[in-house]
Design a protein around this motif. Structure first.
Motif, PDB file in Angstrom:
ATOM      1  N   GLU A   1       0.850  -1.189   0.000  1.00  0.00           N
ATOM      2  CA  GLU A   1       0.000   0.000   0.000  1.00  0.00           C
ATOM      3  C   GLU A   1       0.885   1.238   0.000  1.00  0.00           C
ATOM      4  N   VAL A   2       0.385   2.296  -0.608  1.00  0.00           N
ATOM      5  CA  VAL A   2       1.061   3.595  -0.588  1.00  0.00           C
ATOM      6  C   VAL A   2       0.089   4.593   0.018  1.00  0.00           C
ATOM      7  N   ILE A   3       0.538   5.271   1.068  1.00  0.00           N
ATOM      8  CA  ILE A   3      -0.305   6.243   1.774  1.00  0.00           C
ATOM      9  C   ILE A   3       0.362   7.602   1.691  1.00  0.00           C
ATOM     10  N   LEU A   4      -0.383   8.597   1.215  1.00  0.00           N
ATOM     11  CA  LEU A   4       0.104   9.966   1.198  1.00  0.00           C
ATOM     12  C   LEU A   4      -0.730  10.768   2.188  1.00  0.00           C
ATOM     13  N   VAL A   5      -0.052  11.383   3.159  1.00  0.00           N
ATOM     14  CA  VAL A   5      -0.737  12.168   4.186  1.00  0.00           C
ATOM     15  C   VAL A   5      -0.499  13.646   3.917  1.00  0.00           C
ATOM     16  N   SER A   6      -1.586  14.390   3.790  1.00  0.00           N
ATOM     17  CA  SER A   6      -1.501  15.840   3.609  1.00  0.00           C
ATOM     18  C   SER A   6      -1.550  16.504   4.987  1.00  0.00           C
ATOM     19  N   ASP A   7      -0.505  17.268   5.292  1.00  0.00           N
ATOM     20  CA  ASP A   7      -0.395  17.894   6.616  1.00  0.00           C
ATOM     21  C   ASP A   7      -1.186  19.204   6.651  1.00  0.00           C
ATOM     22  N   HIS A   8      -2.500  19.066   6.874  1.00  0.00           N
ATOM     23  CA  HIS A   8      -3.389  20.221   7.044  1.00  0.00           C
ATOM     24  C   HIS A   8      -3.352  21.170   5.838  1.00  0.00           C
ATOM     25  N   ASN A   9      -3.390  20.578   4.639  1.00  0.00           N
ATOM     26  CA  ASN A   9      -3.427  21.365   3.406  1.00  0.00           C
ATOM     27  C   ASN A   9      -4.478  20.742   2.488  1.00  0.00           C
ATOM     28  N   GLU A  10      -5.676  21.313   2.498  1.00  0.00           N
ATOM     29  CA  GLU A  10      -6.795  20.743   1.756  1.00  0.00           C
ATOM     30  C   GLU A  10      -6.553  20.778   0.248  1.00  0.00           C
ATOM     31  N   ASP A  11      -5.942  21.849  -0.271  1.00  0.00           N
ATOM     32  CA  ASP A  11      -5.672  21.942  -1.708  1.00  0.00           C
ATOM     33  C   ASP A  11      -4.721  20.831  -2.153  1.00  0.00           C
ATOM     34  N   LEU A  12      -3.714  20.570  -1.344  1.00  0.00           N
ATOM     35  CA  LEU A  12      -2.779  19.486  -1.652  1.00  0.00           C
ATOM     36  C   LEU A  12      -3.483  18.145  -1.643  1.00  0.00           C
ATOM     37  N   LEU A  13      -4.348  17.932  -0.679  1.00  0.00           N
ATOM     38  CA  LEU A  13      -5.069  16.666  -0.582  1.00  0.00           C
ATOM     39  C   LEU A  13      -5.947  16.439  -1.811  1.00  0.00           C
ATOM     40  N   VAL A  14      -6.662  17.473  -2.225  1.00  0.00           N
ATOM     41  CA  VAL A  14      -7.543  17.360  -3.398  1.00  0.00           C
ATOM     42  C   VAL A  14      -6.726  17.037  -4.644  1.00  0.00           C
ATOM     43  N   ARG A  15      -5.613  17.721  -4.805  1.00  0.00           N
ATOM     44  CA  ARG A  15      -4.780  17.490  -5.991  1.00  0.00           C
ATOM     45  C   ARG A  15      -4.167  16.095  -5.977  1.00  0.00           C
ATOM     46  N   ALA A  16      -3.738  15.635  -4.803  1.00  0.00           N
ATOM     47  CA  ALA A  16      -3.135  14.310  -4.700  1.00  0.00           C
ATOM     48  C   ALA A  16      -4.151  13.220  -5.020  1.00  0.00           C
ATOM     49  N   ARG A  17      -5.366  13.369  -4.530  1.00  0.00           N
ATOM     50  CA  ARG A  17      -6.382  12.355  -4.807  1.00  0.00           C
ATOM     51  C   ARG A  17      -6.707  12.274  -6.295  1.00  0.00           C
ATOM     52  N   ALA A  18      -6.656  13.400  -6.978  1.00  0.00           N
ATOM     53  CA  ALA A  18      -6.918  13.406  -8.413  1.00  0.00           C
ATOM     54  C   ALA A  18      -5.743  12.828  -9.198  1.00  0.00           C
ATOM     55  N   ALA A  19      -4.521  13.096  -8.737  1.00  0.00           N
ATOM     56  CA  ALA A  19      -3.329  12.684  -9.479  1.00  0.00           C
ATOM     57  C   ALA A  19      -2.933  11.237  -9.223  1.00  0.00           C
ATOM     58  N   PHE A  20      -3.252  10.708  -8.030  1.00  0.00           N
ATOM     59  CA  PHE A  20      -2.787   9.372  -7.653  1.00  0.00           C
ATOM     60  C   PHE A  20      -3.962   8.494  -7.248  1.00  0.00           C
ATOM     61  N   PRO A  21      -4.747   8.016  -8.206  1.00  0.00           N
ATOM     62  CA  PRO A  21      -5.947   7.238  -7.872  1.00  0.00           C
ATOM     63  C   PRO A  21      -5.651   5.922  -7.148  1.00  0.00           C
ATOM     64  N   SER A  22      -4.452   5.378  -7.323  1.00  0.00           N
ATOM     65  CA  SER A  22      -4.120   4.108  -6.668  1.00  0.00           C
ATOM     66  C   SER A  22      -3.477   4.300  -5.303  1.00  0.00           C
ATOM     67  N   VAL A  23      -3.337   5.549  -4.891  1.00  0.00           N
ATOM     68  CA  VAL A  23      -2.714   5.869  -3.611  1.00  0.00           C
ATOM     69  C   VAL A  23      -3.792   6.275  -2.608  1.00  0.00           C
TER      70      VAL A  23
END
Length: 307
Positions: free
Chosen positions: A30-52
């Motif tokens: 599994e690959v987990i990406l944690v956004s440290d209190h940055n909602e814009d980063l979280l939204v972009r990461a979810r769109a860019a890395f669907p398998s993460v």
């Protein structure tokens, strides 16, 4: 496999870090990406890395809270951490896992090689590459037991977190500040709760850590040394002395004097930057030690273990 990120300014590095773990010869479960209190980063990461698995940090703001959030979500037997501005070699995960054949091994770290985005200054000594988050002169060159790994490239058995707890949010980096040492405090705690265990360094497990132009200045060098001194003082207080500085004592007594002499020998051979490297070692040592002492005095006066 956990990557913690806090800013979109590093987006190209975040993408490179994720892609590097997706290209492993031994793919992570599994690959987990944690956004440290940055909602814009979280939204972009979810769109860019669907398998993460992309998650918001549920802990206090800072690297320690984000890492603990990732650990709480992880399900694998071994939890590995990679900095958001580092890229792992293709056999990185396999090299780390090889060391876990021994059941007494509870943690394994790898080598962190600088990826210079700006020319490396001639005055920058090998002994102080920790300033830019990389492996430095004095660390083992072959697999060996260590007190703690470098946070940019480390792993632990997931079971140890159930006993030792997560990363202490009173230490560790917050945004762009120069604090650190959360992995040091955690490793000391792991060894205390598992006295017959060990933590290893496996230098063949390599990641490449980005070093930007702003981190190769004298100003940053001095800030980072002071930040390290403060962080070590907090860790020493939390760990009640002893193991908090065992590695540093050897480093100061052996590695640093040898580095000063090497710089002076280089000067005699015609390398004028040798004197600058020797001076950087002296200056960095004084700044780090001075900051440590000042912080210890302040902590003793306040009666607290936090800065």
């Amino acid at each position: 496999m956990i990557i913690c990120a806090y800013t979109l300014e590093r987006w190209p590095d975040v993408r490179a870090a994720v892609e590097s773990v997706q290209r492993q010869s031994r793919p992570p479960d599994e690959v987990i990406l944690v956004s440290d209190h940055n909602e814009d980063l979280l939204v972009r990461a979810r769109a860019a890395f669907p398998s993460v698995t992309c998650l918001p940090s549920t802990g206090p703001q800072g690297l320690s809270g984000a890492r603990t959030t990732g650990v709480d979500a992880a399900t694998g037997d071994v939890v590995a951490f990679l900095d958001d501005d580092a890229a792992a070699d293709s056999d990185w995960a396999a090299r780390l896992l090889e060391a876990y054949v021994d059941p007494s091994v509870l943690g394994v770290g790898g080598a962190v090689v600088p990826a210079w985005r700006a020319p490396r200054p001639a005055w920058f000594p090998e002994e102080f590459l920790w300033v830019v988050g990389c492996s430095y002169e004095g660390q083992p060159r072959t697999r060996a037991e260590v007190r703690n790994p470098i946070g940019a490239n480390m792993s632990f058995r997931r079971e140890v977190f159930a006993v030792a707890g997560g990363f202490d949010s009173s230490v560790g980096r917050l945004g762009k500040d120069t604090a650190g040492c959360e992995e040091t405090e955690f490793s000391i705690r792991v060894r205390r709760t598992h006295p017959h265990s060990c933590i290893l360094i496996e230098p063949s497990a390599i990641c490449r850590h980005t070093v930007t132009a702003d981190r190769v200045t004298r100003r940053y060098f001095r800030r980072r040394c002071r930040g390290e001194g403060r962080s070590k003082a907090v860790v020493s207080r939390l760990a009640r002395g002893g193991p908090a500085l065992t590695a540093e004592r050897t480093y100061v007594r052996r590695t640093l004097p040898a580095g000063v002499l090497r710089g002076l020998r280089d000067l005699r051979r015609g390398d004028r930057a040798g004197a600058a490297r020797s001076w950087a070692i002296v200056e960095g040592t004084v700044l780090t030690a001075g900051s440590y002492v000042i912080t210890r005095v302040r902590l003793a006066g306040s009666g607290r273990g936090r800065s």
